[in-house]
Motif scaffolding. Structure first.
Motif, PDB file in Angstrom:
ATOM      1  N   PRO A  84       0.826  -1.213   0.000  1.00 26.59           N
ATOM      2  CA  PRO A  84       0.000   0.000   0.000  1.00 26.59           C
ATOM      3  C   PRO A  84       0.857   1.259   0.000  1.00 26.59           C
ATOM      4  CG  PRO A  84       0.002  -1.013   2.171  1.00 26.59           C
ATOM      5  CD  PRO A  84       0.748  -1.940   1.259  1.00 26.59           C
ATOM      6  N   PHE A  85       0.449   2.266  -0.775  1.00 31.05           N
ATOM      7  CA  PHE A  85       1.179   3.527  -0.861  1.00 31.05           C
ATOM      8  C   PHE A  85       0.444   4.672  -0.185  1.00 31.05           C
ATOM      9  CE2 PHE A  85       4.237   3.118  -4.718  1.00 31.05           C
ATOM     10  CZ  PHE A  85       5.196   2.599  -3.898  1.00 31.05           C
ATOM     11  N   ALA A  86      -0.807   4.915  -0.580  1.00 30.91           N
ATOM     12  CA  ALA A  86      -1.497   6.098  -0.066  1.00 30.91           C
ATOM     13  C   ALA A  86      -3.008   5.950  -0.198  1.00 30.91           C
ATOM     14  CB  ALA A  86      -1.047   7.335  -0.834  1.00 30.91           C
ATOM     15  N   TRP A  87      -3.716   6.482   0.791  1.00 35.96           N
ATOM     16  CA  TRP A  87      -5.176   6.572   0.734  1.00 35.96           C
ATOM     17  C   TRP A  87      -5.568   7.874   0.062  1.00 35.96           C
ATOM     18  CZ3 TRP A  87      -8.662   2.946   1.806  1.00 35.96           C
ATOM     19  CH2 TRP A  87      -8.302   1.880   2.614  1.00 35.96           C
ATOM     20  N   SER A  88      -6.701   7.862  -0.636  1.00 37.59           N
ATOM     21  CA  SER A  88      -7.259   9.107  -1.159  1.00 37.59           C
ATOM     22  C   SER A  88      -7.800   9.902   0.037  1.00 37.59           C
ATOM     23  CB  SER A  88      -8.376   8.825  -2.169  1.00 37.59           C
ATOM     24  OG  SER A  88      -9.453   8.150  -1.542  1.00 37.59           O
ATOM     25  N   PRO A  89      -7.877  11.238  -0.081  1.00 35.91           N
ATOM     26  CA  PRO A  89      -8.357  12.046   1.049  1.00 35.91           C
ATOM     27  C   PRO A  89      -9.744  11.641   1.549  1.00 35.91           C
ATOM     28  CG  PRO A  89      -7.342  13.456  -0.589  1.00 35.91           C
ATOM     29  CD  PRO A  89      -7.432  12.073  -1.193  1.00 35.91           C
ATOM     30  N   ASP A  90     -10.596  11.135   0.657  1.00 35.12           N
ATOM     31  CA  ASP A  90     -11.939  10.739   1.082  1.00 35.12           C
ATOM     32  C   ASP A  90     -12.003   9.304   1.603  1.00 35.12           C
ATOM     33  OD1 ASP A  90     -11.707   9.237  -1.239  1.00 35.12           O
ATOM     34  OD2 ASP A  90     -13.390  10.195  -2.269  1.00 35.12           O
ATOM     35  N   GLY A  91     -10.863   8.595   1.601  1.00 37.87           N
ATOM     36  CA  GLY A  91     -10.821   7.231   2.128  1.00 37.87           C
ATOM     37  C   GLY A  91     -11.479   6.185   1.246  1.00 37.87           C
ATOM     38  N   GLN A  92     -11.780   6.540   0.005  1.00 40.32           N
ATOM     39  CA  GLN A  92     -12.480   5.606  -0.885  1.00 40.32           C
ATOM     40  C   GLN A  92     -11.555   4.806  -1.787  1.00 40.32           C
ATOM     41  OE1 GLN A  92     -15.880   4.971  -0.687  1.00 40.32           O
ATOM     42  NE2 GLN A  92     -15.441   6.123   1.175  1.00 40.32           N
ATOM     43  N   TYR A  93     -10.283   5.221  -1.900  1.00 43.38           N
ATOM     44  CA  TYR A  93      -9.339   4.559  -2.793  1.00 43.38           C
ATOM     45  C   TYR A  93      -7.988   4.403  -2.109  1.00 43.38           C
ATOM     46  CZ  TYR A  93     -12.859   5.811  -6.210  1.00 43.38           C
ATOM     47  OH  TYR A  93     -14.037   5.943  -6.874  1.00 43.38           O
ATOM     48  N   LEU A  94      -7.291   3.338  -2.475  1.00 43.46           N
ATOM     49  CA  LEU A  94      -5.954   3.078  -1.949  1.00 43.46           C
ATOM     50  C   LEU A  94      -5.019   2.794  -3.115  1.00 43.46           C
ATOM     51  CD1 LEU A  94      -4.046   2.445   0.475  1.00 43.46           C
ATOM     52  CD2 LEU A  94      -4.866   0.092   0.336  1.00 43.46           C
ATOM     53  N   LEU A  95      -3.921   3.549  -3.224  1.00 45.31           N
ATOM     54  CA  LEU A  95      -2.909   3.256  -4.234  1.00 45.31           C
ATOM     55  C   LEU A  95      -2.071   2.086  -3.744  1.00 45.31           C
ATOM     56  CD1 LEU A  95      -1.596   6.798  -5.220  1.00 45.31           C
ATOM     57  CD2 LEU A  95      -3.108   5.303  -6.533  1.00 45.31           C
ATOM     58  N   VAL A  96      -1.845   1.114  -4.622  1.00 44.59           N
ATOM     59  CA  VAL A  96      -1.126  -0.100  -4.258  1.00 44.59           C
ATOM     60  C   VAL A  96      -0.066  -0.394  -5.312  1.00 44.59           C
ATOM     61  CG1 VAL A  96      -1.364  -2.581  -3.844  1.00 44.59           C
ATOM     62  CG2 VAL A  96      -3.185  -1.029  -3.136  1.00 44.59           C
ATOM     63  N   LYS A  97       1.177  -0.598  -4.879  1.00 43.76           N
ATOM     64  CA  LYS A  97       2.232  -1.041  -5.797  1.00 43.76           C
ATOM     65  C   LYS A  97       2.070  -2.548  -5.939  1.00 43.76           C
ATOM     66  CE  LYS A  97       7.194  -0.657  -6.508  1.00 43.76           C
ATOM     67  NZ  LYS A  97       8.452  -0.153  -5.934  1.00 43.76           N
ATOM     68  N   TYR A  98       2.092  -3.048  -7.170  1.00 42.71           N
ATOM     69  CA  TYR A  98       1.779  -4.445  -7.456  1.00 42.71           C
ATOM     70  C   TYR A  98       2.816  -5.033  -8.410  1.00 42.71           C
ATOM     71  CZ  TYR A  98      -0.882  -8.441  -9.223  1.00 42.71           C
ATOM     72  OH  TYR A  98      -1.290  -9.695  -9.572  1.00 42.71           O
ATOM     73  N   ASP A  99       3.236  -6.251  -8.155  1.00 42.79           N
ATOM     74  CA  ASP A  99       4.132  -6.971  -9.064  1.00 42.79           C
ATOM     75  C   ASP A  99       3.821  -8.457  -8.948  1.00 42.79           C
ATOM     76  OD1 ASP A  99       6.221  -8.115 -10.550  1.00 42.79           O
ATOM     77  OD2 ASP A  99       7.642  -6.593  -9.898  1.00 42.79           O
ATOM     78  N   SER A 100       3.549  -9.092 -10.073  1.00 37.06           N
ATOM     79  CA  SER A 100       3.220 -10.525 -10.063  1.00 37.06           C
ATOM     80  C   SER A 100       4.458 -11.408 -10.054  1.00 37.06           C
ATOM     81  CB  SER A 100       2.338 -10.877 -11.258  1.00 37.06           C
ATOM     82  OG  SER A 100       3.027 -10.603 -12.466  1.00 37.06           O
ATOM     83  N   TYR A 101       5.625 -10.807 -10.207  1.00 33.77           N
ATOM     84  CA  TYR A 101       6.908 -11.522 -10.174  1.00 33.77           C
ATOM     85  C   TYR A 101       6.950 -12.731 -11.099  1.00 33.77           C
ATOM     86  CZ  TYR A 101       8.769  -8.586  -6.537  1.00 33.77           C
ATOM     87  OH  TYR A 101       9.240  -7.510  -5.848  1.00 33.77           O
ATOM     88  N   THR A 102       6.555 -12.502 -12.343  1.00 35.47           N
ATOM     89  CA  THR A 102       6.750 -13.508 -13.379  1.00 35.47           C
ATOM     90  C   THR A 102       7.921 -13.028 -14.234  1.00 35.47           C
ATOM     91  OG1 THR A 102       5.271 -12.436 -14.949  1.00 35.47           O
ATOM     92  CG2 THR A 102       4.279 -14.039 -13.440  1.00 35.47           C
ATOM     93  N   GLY A 103       8.401 -13.844 -15.121  1.00 38.34           N
ATOM     94  CA  GLY A 103       9.524 -13.462 -15.962  1.00 38.34           C
ATOM     95  C   GLY A 103       9.268 -12.219 -16.794  1.00 38.34           C
ATOM     96  N   ALA A 104       8.024 -11.992 -17.165  1.00 36.78           N
ATOM     97  CA  ALA A 104       7.692 -10.849 -18.021  1.00 36.78           C
ATOM     98  C   ALA A 104       6.998  -9.721 -17.256  1.00 36.78           C
ATOM     99  CB  ALA A 104       6.790 -11.311 -19.153  1.00 36.78           C
ATOM    100  N   SER A 105       6.879  -9.843 -15.952  1.00 35.35           N
ATOM    101  CA  SER A 105       6.125  -8.835 -15.200  1.00 35.35           C
ATOM    102  C   SER A 105       6.936  -7.576 -14.967  1.00 35.35           C
ATOM    103  CB  SER A 105       5.665  -9.395 -13.853  1.00 35.35           C
ATOM    104  OG  SER A 105       6.759  -9.525 -12.970  1.00 35.35           O
ATOM    105  N   SER A 106       6.225  -6.504 -14.713  1.00 41.47           N
ATOM    106  CA  SER A 106       6.845  -5.252 -14.294  1.00 41.47           C
ATOM    107  C   SER A 106       5.971  -4.668 -13.192  1.00 41.47           C
ATOM    108  CB  SER A 106       6.962  -4.272 -15.459  1.00 41.47           C
ATOM    109  OG  SER A 106       5.686  -3.911 -15.930  1.00 41.47           O
ATOM    110  N   GLU A 107       6.516  -3.707 -12.476  1.00 42.91           N
ATOM    111  CA  GLU A 107       5.753  -3.089 -11.410  1.00 42.91           C
ATOM    112  C   GLU A 107       4.574  -2.315 -11.982  1.00 42.91           C
ATOM    113  OE1 GLU A 107       8.716  -0.650  -9.633  1.00 42.91           O
ATOM    114  OE2 GLU A 107       9.326  -2.230  -8.260  1.00 42.91           O
ATOM    115  N   GLU A 108       3.499  -2.304 -11.231  1.00 41.75           N
ATOM    116  CA  GLU A 108       2.319  -1.533 -11.606  1.00 41.75           C
ATOM    117  C   GLU A 108       1.852  -0.747 -10.400  1.00 41.75           C
ATOM    118  OE1 GLU A 108      -0.847  -4.021 -12.974  1.00 41.75           O
ATOM    119  OE2 GLU A 108       0.376  -4.991 -14.491  1.00 41.75           O
ATOM    120  N   LEU A 109       1.180   0.340 -10.653  1.00 41.96           N
ATOM    121  CA  LEU A 109       0.475   1.058  -9.614  1.00 41.96           C
ATOM    122  C   LEU A 109      -0.993   0.775  -9.857  1.00 41.96           C
ATOM    123  CD1 LEU A 109       0.868   2.948  -7.223  1.00 41.96           C
ATOM    124  CD2 LEU A 109       0.603   4.863  -8.791  1.00 41.96           C
ATOM    125  N   ARG A 110      -1.644   0.199  -8.861  1.00 41.54           N
ATOM    126  CA  ARG A 110      -3.060  -0.131  -8.990  1.00 41.54           C
ATOM    127  C   ARG A 110      -3.867   0.670  -7.980  1.00 41.54           C
ATOM    128  NH1 ARG A 110      -3.715  -6.488 -10.536  1.00 41.54           N
ATOM    129  NH2 ARG A 110      -2.300  -6.442 -12.322  1.00 41.54           N
TER     130      ARG A 110
END
Length: 79
Positions: free
Chosen positions: A28-54
């Motif tokens: 987890p990175f950050a909550w939205s000010p209204d508490g309705q959304y959470l930014l999440v750093k995501y990586d599936s750690y496969t050979g072809a994966s890259s980091e994503e912000l979800r």
């Protein structure tokens, strides 16, 4: 479970795990000010994966891709 995301309700103390991926890394990175959304750093750690912000929606209980590719070490939500 590499790095699931847990949320604690500050009023009741109850802990839930809304984001669970047995083969992926989420941080987890950050909550939205209204508490309705959470930014999440995501990586599936496969050979072809890259980091994503979800974005996790509290209301819809979904984790949606937002930004893909190399990410910085921090992310924030601006009001």
């Amino acid at each position: 479970m590499l790095d699931d995301v847990c949320v604690r309700d500050m009023r009741t103390g109850a802990v839930t795990t809304p984001i669970q991926s047995p083969k992926a890394w989420e941080h987890p990175f950050a909550w939205s000010p209204d508490g309705q959304y959470l930014l999440v750093k995501y990586d599936s750690y496969t050979g072809a994966s890259s980091e994503e912000l979800r974005v996790w929606s509290v209301k819809a209980r979904t984790l949606t891709p937002f930004v893909t590719g190399p990410l910085s070490k921090a992310a924030f939500v601006s009001p």
